[in-house]
Enzyme design. Sequence first.
Site, PDB file in Angstrom:
ATOM      1  N   ARG A  47      44.642  32.017  20.537  1.00 56.27           N
ATOM      2  CA  ARG A  47      43.295  32.361  20.047  1.00 56.27           C
ATOM      3  C   ARG A  47      42.227  31.675  20.888  1.00 56.27           C
ATOM      4  O   ARG A  47      41.273  32.313  21.354  1.00 56.27           O
ATOM      5  CB  ARG A  47      43.168  31.939  18.576  1.00 56.27           C
ATOM      6  CG  ARG A  47      41.754  32.019  18.018  1.00 56.27           C
ATOM      7  CD  ARG A  47      41.688  31.370  16.639  1.00 56.27           C
ATOM      8  NE  ARG A  47      42.118  29.966  16.653  1.00 56.27           N
ATOM      9  CZ  ARG A  47      41.366  28.949  17.025  1.00 56.27           C
ATOM     10  NH1 ARG A  47      40.109  29.158  17.419  1.00 56.27           N
ATOM     11  NH2 ARG A  47      41.829  27.714  17.003  1.00 56.27           N
ATOM     12  N   ARG A  48      42.378  30.380  21.082  1.00 53.04           N
ATOM     13  CA  ARG A  48      41.416  29.643  21.905  1.00 53.04           C
ATOM     14  C   ARG A  48      41.462  30.130  23.344  1.00 53.04           C
ATOM     15  O   ARG A  48      40.432  30.332  23.985  1.00 53.04           O
ATOM     16  CB  ARG A  48      41.727  28.138  21.852  1.00 53.04           C
ATOM     17  CG  ARG A  48      41.467  27.510  20.486  1.00 53.04           C
ATOM     18  CD  ARG A  48      42.044  26.116  20.399  1.00 53.04           C
ATOM     19  NE  ARG A  48      41.769  25.493  19.095  1.00 53.04           N
ATOM     20  CZ  ARG A  48      42.506  24.558  18.542  1.00 53.04           C
ATOM     21  NH1 ARG A  48      43.589  24.110  19.170  1.00 53.04           N
ATOM     22  NH2 ARG A  48      42.182  24.045  17.367  1.00 53.04           N
ATOM     23  N   ARG A 100      48.834  14.374  22.928  1.00 49.20           N
ATOM     24  CA  ARG A 100      47.924  15.205  23.718  1.00 49.20           C
ATOM     25  C   ARG A 100      46.800  14.370  24.324  1.00 49.20           C
ATOM     26  O   ARG A 100      46.445  14.537  25.498  1.00 49.20           O
ATOM     27  CB  ARG A 100      47.343  16.324  22.847  1.00 49.20           C
ATOM     28  CG  ARG A 100      48.391  17.298  22.353  1.00 49.20           C
ATOM     29  CD  ARG A 100      47.761  18.465  21.623  1.00 49.20           C
ATOM     30  NE  ARG A 100      48.754  19.206  20.863  1.00 49.20           N
ATOM     31  CZ  ARG A 100      48.581  20.432  20.400  1.00 49.20           C
ATOM     32  NH1 ARG A 100      47.438  21.056  20.598  1.00 49.20           N
ATOM     33  NH2 ARG A 100      49.527  21.041  19.728  1.00 49.20           N
ATOM     34  N   LYS A 109      46.075  26.529   7.990  1.00 53.03           N
ATOM     35  CA  LYS A 109      46.249  27.427   9.140  1.00 53.03           C
ATOM     36  C   LYS A 109      47.720  27.608   9.509  1.00 53.03           C
ATOM     37  O   LYS A 109      48.070  28.585  10.179  1.00 53.03           O
ATOM     38  CB  LYS A 109      45.465  26.918  10.351  1.00 53.03           C
ATOM     39  CG  LYS A 109      45.957  25.637  10.959  1.00 53.03           C
ATOM     40  CD  LYS A 109      45.087  25.217  12.134  1.00 53.03           C
ATOM     41  CE  LYS A 109      45.571  23.915  12.753  1.00 53.03           C
ATOM     42  NZ  LYS A 109      46.928  24.021  13.330  1.00 53.03           N
ATOM     43  N   ASP A 110      48.595  26.687   9.074  1.00 52.39           N
ATOM     44  CA  ASP A 110      50.030  26.793   9.365  1.00 52.39           C
ATOM     45  C   ASP A 110      50.784  27.602   8.324  1.00 52.39           C
ATOM     46  O   ASP A 110      51.963  27.938   8.538  1.00 52.39           O
ATOM     47  CB  ASP A 110      50.670  25.402   9.439  1.00 52.39           C
ATOM     48  CG  ASP A 110      50.172  24.576  10.614  1.00 52.39           C
ATOM     49  OD1 ASP A 110      49.764  25.175  11.625  1.00 52.39           O
ATOM     50  OD2 ASP A 110      50.195  23.342  10.505  1.00 52.39           O
ATOM     51  N   CYS A 136      50.438  33.123  15.210  1.00 52.70           N
ATOM     52  CA  CYS A 136      50.273  32.351  16.445  1.00 52.70           C
ATOM     53  C   CYS A 136      50.381  33.220  17.696  1.00 52.70           C
ATOM     54  O   CYS A 136      49.894  32.859  18.756  1.00 52.70           O
ATOM     55  CB  CYS A 136      51.335  31.250  16.525  1.00 52.70           C
ATOM     56  SG  CYS A 136      51.086  29.904  15.350  1.00 52.70           S
ATOM     57  N   ARG A 178      51.546  20.710  24.307  1.00 49.81           N
ATOM     58  CA  ARG A 178      52.188  20.550  23.007  1.00 49.81           C
ATOM     59  C   ARG A 178      52.272  19.078  22.672  1.00 49.81           C
ATOM     60  O   ARG A 178      51.946  18.214  23.466  1.00 49.81           O
ATOM     61  CB  ARG A 178      53.596  21.160  23.010  1.00 49.81           C
ATOM     62  CG  ARG A 178      53.670  22.673  23.047  1.00 49.81           C
ATOM     63  CD  ARG A 178      53.168  23.357  21.782  1.00 49.81           C
ATOM     64  NE  ARG A 178      53.690  22.788  20.558  1.00 49.81           N
ATOM     65  CZ  ARG A 178      54.879  23.056  20.033  1.00 49.81           C
ATOM     66  NH1 ARG A 178      55.694  23.897  20.635  1.00 49.81           N
ATOM     67  NH2 ARG A 178      55.265  22.503  18.897  1.00 49.81           N
ATOM     68  N   GLY A 179      52.751  18.783  21.475  1.00 51.04           N
ATOM     69  CA  GLY A 179      52.865  17.403  21.025  1.00 51.04           C
ATOM     70  C   GLY A 179      51.829  17.101  19.969  1.00 51.04           C
ATOM     71  O   GLY A 179      50.897  17.875  19.742  1.00 51.04           O
TER      72      GLY A 179
END
Length: 320
Positions: free
Chosen positions: A137-138, A161, A86-87, A248, A155-156
């Site tokens: 997206r989420r 998280r 996905k990246d 993204c 983030r993180g």
Amino acid sequence: MIATSSHPVRIGSRKSQLALVQTEWVQAQLQAHYRDRAFEVVTMTTQGDNILDVALAKIGDKGLFTKELELSMLRGETDLAVHSLKDLPTKLPDGLVLGAITEREDPADALVLGAKWTGHTIDTLPEGTVIGTSSLRRLAQLRHHYPHLTFKDVRGNLNTRLAKLDAGEYDALILAVAGLRRLGFGDRISQVLPATVSLYAVGQGALGIECRADDPDILALVKTLEHPETAARCLAERAFLRQLEGGCQVPIGVHTVIENGQLTLTGLVASLDGQRLVKDSLTGEPASAEELGTQLALKLREQGASEILEEIFATARLER
């Protein structure tokens, strides 16, 4: 049989815990297939690893987590790189190719609840519950279905998280099932979100192995790890994303399944506020996966996705 080499095969990886777990899995699989070869992991830090205080959508996504790994291959310092698929951008630098796509873990999104909310599902969370997610997206899909909930960027790495969740900064998080399971946090999953709530990211749950196009030895090595069904599904998804020119910064979701020898791709484009969703499906032969993805993207554009995308790209330009 690939010829034995006295030089180790150098596998590029990000330094994050999840990236290393994934890369070391690939290393072990290759070692099991080729016991007469040596495989070593070379770690490096990417731009995406260094920028932890800004939402991904605001810093762009052209190779945020891949550029340094790709430059290392092009310079001949490493022979291949392992990515969360996905990246990996859908357009690769000249000279590099996607050599293999590994068998997919569950690509769905997961709800991870703080202790206070144990026993709830996303449908039963009360108004104002604070949900952490770093994904547009989420965010767009959840805003559409649950406008009464409150959403905050997070983030993180995964450990960071979860620590923020446990410290009470958030009531719940939305994370990838695959990452949670790969790092041994599967027991933290409160609910696997159904496709009716959240279509997942292109390539989510699969690993992509990138290498130089002119290196037949390495290409042959990594091809042994290809999972044909996962590859067909992910190639359809990546073609869909490529045609939409998304990443993204754009709420684009997918869902794929192969049943009775047929590949069905469902795709979605949403506005940032979740008010507008364009969603449809196409079914075809797995061998024509990329054509299927392109066709579905064009179909969604005709249904209004182009207008949504133009608005999002215009907003992104203004914010830079």
